[in-house]
Design a protein around this motif. Structure first.
Motif, PDB file in Angstrom:
ATOM      1  N   HIS A  95      40.433  39.187  50.155  1.00  0.00           N
ATOM      2  CA  HIS A  95      40.439  39.135  48.679  1.00  0.00           C
ATOM      3  C   HIS A  95      41.429  38.065  48.224  1.00  0.00           C
ATOM      4  CE1 HIS A  95      39.597  41.635  44.912  1.00  0.00           C
ATOM      5  NE2 HIS A  95      40.540  40.821  44.484  1.00  0.00           N
ATOM      6  N   PRO A 141      36.694  36.642  45.297  1.00  0.00           N
ATOM      7  CA  PRO A 141      35.957  37.433  44.317  1.00  0.00           C
ATOM      8  C   PRO A 141      36.057  36.820  42.916  1.00  0.00           C
ATOM      9  CG  PRO A 141      37.666  38.736  45.426  1.00  0.00           C
ATOM     10  CD  PRO A 141      37.963  37.285  45.649  1.00  0.00           C
ATOM     11  N   GLY A 198      31.218  39.171  40.358  1.00  0.00           N
ATOM     12  CA  GLY A 198      31.410  40.434  39.661  1.00  0.00           C
ATOM     13  C   GLY A 198      32.131  40.249  38.354  1.00  0.00           C
ATOM     14  N   HIS A 227      35.140  41.990  36.277  1.00  0.00           N
ATOM     15  CA  HIS A 227      36.320  42.855  36.392  1.00  0.00           C
ATOM     16  C   HIS A 227      36.367  43.838  35.217  1.00  0.00           C
ATOM     17  CE1 HIS A 227      40.662  43.770  36.545  1.00  0.00           C
ATOM     18  NE2 HIS A 227      40.687  43.211  37.751  1.00  0.00           N
ATOM     19  N   GLY A 234      31.755  41.856  43.336  1.00  0.00           N
ATOM     20  CA  GLY A 234      33.150  42.187  43.043  1.00  0.00           C
ATOM     21  C   GLY A 234      33.892  41.008  42.464  1.00  0.00           C
ATOM     22  N   GLU A 235      35.049  41.267  41.813  1.00  0.00           N
ATOM     23  CA  GLU A 235      35.515  42.608  41.865  1.00  0.00           C
ATOM     24  C   GLU A 235      35.088  43.351  40.619  1.00  0.00           C
ATOM     25  OE1 GLU A 235      39.939  41.029  41.596  1.00  0.00           O
ATOM     26  OE2 GLU A 235      39.904  43.187  41.138  1.00  0.00           O
ATOM     27  N   VAL A 273      30.370  46.523  47.675  1.00  0.00           N
ATOM     28  CA  VAL A 273      31.130  46.365  46.432  1.00  0.00           C
ATOM     29  C   VAL A 273      32.623  46.271  46.740  1.00  0.00           C
ATOM     30  CG1 VAL A 273      29.458  47.465  44.898  1.00  0.00           C
ATOM     31  CG2 VAL A 273      31.150  48.885  46.078  1.00  0.00           C
ATOM     32  N   ILE A 274      33.319  45.449  45.962  1.00  0.00           N
ATOM     33  CA  ILE A 274      34.774  45.326  46.037  1.00  0.00           C
ATOM     34  C   ILE A 274      35.326  46.013  44.794  1.00  0.00           C
ATOM     35  CG2 ILE A 274      36.738  43.745  46.034  1.00  0.00           C
ATOM     36  CD1 ILE A 274      34.846  41.624  47.296  1.00  0.00           C
ATOM     37  N   LEU A 275      36.033  47.128  45.018  1.00  0.00           N
ATOM     38  CA  LEU A 275      36.451  47.978  43.909  1.00  0.00           C
ATOM     39  C   LEU A 275      37.906  47.746  43.512  1.00  0.00           C
ATOM     40  CD1 LEU A 275      34.915  51.390  45.005  1.00  0.00           C
ATOM     41  CD2 LEU A 275      33.938  49.682  43.441  1.00  0.00           C
ATOM     42  N   HIS A 276      38.122  47.559  42.218  1.00  0.00           N
ATOM     43  CA  HIS A 276      39.451  47.535  41.615  1.00  0.00           C
ATOM     44  C   HIS A 276      39.624  48.895  40.946  1.00  0.00           C
ATOM     45  CE1 HIS A 276      42.762  45.627  39.133  1.00  0.00           C
ATOM     46  NE2 HIS A 276      42.431  46.636  38.349  1.00  0.00           N
ATOM     47  N   HIS A 330      39.891  47.701  47.044  1.00  0.00           N
ATOM     48  CA  HIS A 330      40.768  46.545  47.219  1.00  0.00           C
ATOM     49  C   HIS A 330      42.155  46.864  46.668  1.00  0.00           C
ATOM     50  CE1 HIS A 330      42.419  43.627  44.328  1.00  0.00           C
ATOM     51  NE2 HIS A 330      41.647  44.174  43.426  1.00  0.00           N
TER      52      HIS A 330
END
Ligand SMILES: [Zn+2]
Ligand SMILES: [Zn+2]
Length: 264
Positions: A8, A38, A64, A66, A94-95, A128-131, A155
């Protein structure tokens, strides 16, 4: 030593406009073999793809919106995101996520945006890259109700062992960033020492979250080694073992090809 993967790194962002090529070269020289960049909105997602095109096999893009920018995810923006995500350089959506700490978009809008992007990830068979910040119970509930079949990563994981277990139970990876190097974060250190090695990633989240001992400076992808070294120390392991395992996990999650043997 084994090559690191920075899972990331926002290297496409304007904070690197003045010296991006040097920053990327320094990361490669420091043993970072690959990185995932991302997006946070339409513009930074498109820039991530452009950068990935310049560094094939080395830099990969995620597209993605945010949670801070959730109000910008109109249906036209989502359609554009779908087009971008079809690029062969894109390895994730993502993110995306929830941020109830800063609340820069209304919570209801954030939830709506993440659910629509879950659907996009499922449609395109991408992770998926999750915040996830101060929003853990809603995130877990949304993943259980709307995230069936998704894979991905929490992440910059920050939380206790119970929260980490929730992510693991959902089949997700945990990615650790600069905060694990901060001496006061003993709870997070305990999670990093305990988490299963085959479910861990490392990242910088650069230009943010600079690890010790570089705090106060702009973060760069080469500093992912500080994060990996700290976790290795916490686990009584070696940097080599941490690098090898987290690179393998990143390759599995994002379906990365092996890094090019030599040269850029
Ligand atoms: Zn984030
Ligand atoms: Zn980020």
């Amino acid at each position: 030593m084994s090559a690191l993967v920075d899972s990331h790194a926002h290297v496409q962002m304007r904070q690197f406009d003045a010296d991006r090529a040097e920053v990327i070269a320094a990361a490669f020289a420091a043993g970072v073999a690959q990185m995932v960049a991302p997006g946070v909105d339409g513009e930074t997602s498109a820039l991530a793809i452009s950068l990935a095109e310049q560094y094939p096999g080395r830099i990969f893009a995620a597209v993605g919106t945010h949670p801070h920018d959730a109000t910008t995810l109109t249906s036209a923006a989502l359609a554009r995101q779908r087009e971008l995500a079809r690029s062969p350089h894109v390895v994730a959506i993502g993110e995306i996520g929830l941020d109830y700490y800063r609340n820069l978009s209304p919570r209801e809008t954030q939830r709506d945006a993440i659910v629509r992007q879950f659907a996009l990830a499922r449609e395109l068979d991408l992770p998926v890259i999750l915040h996830n910040r101060e929003s853990h119970s809603d995130m877990v509930e949304l993943l259980r109700s709307e995230g069936r079949g998704l894979r991905g990563v929490f992440h910059c994981f920050i939380g206790d062992q119970a929260m980490a277990q929730d992510a693991l139970d959902l089949g997700f990876y945990l990615s650790f960033a600069g905060p694990v190097t901060y001496p006061k974060n003993t709870e997070l250190a305990a999670v990093a020492a305990w988490a299963p090695l085959d479910r861990m990633l490392v990242e910088t989240d650069c230009p943010y979250l600079t690890p010790t001992p570089y705090r106060g400076q702009r973060n760069e992808p080469r500093h992912v080694a500080q994060v990996a070294r700290r976790i290795a120390d916490l686990r009584g392991s070696t940097l080599e073992q941490l690098a090898e395992a987290t690179a393998r996990n990143s390759a599995a999650l994002f379906r990365l090809p092996p890094p090019p043997e030599n040269g850029d």
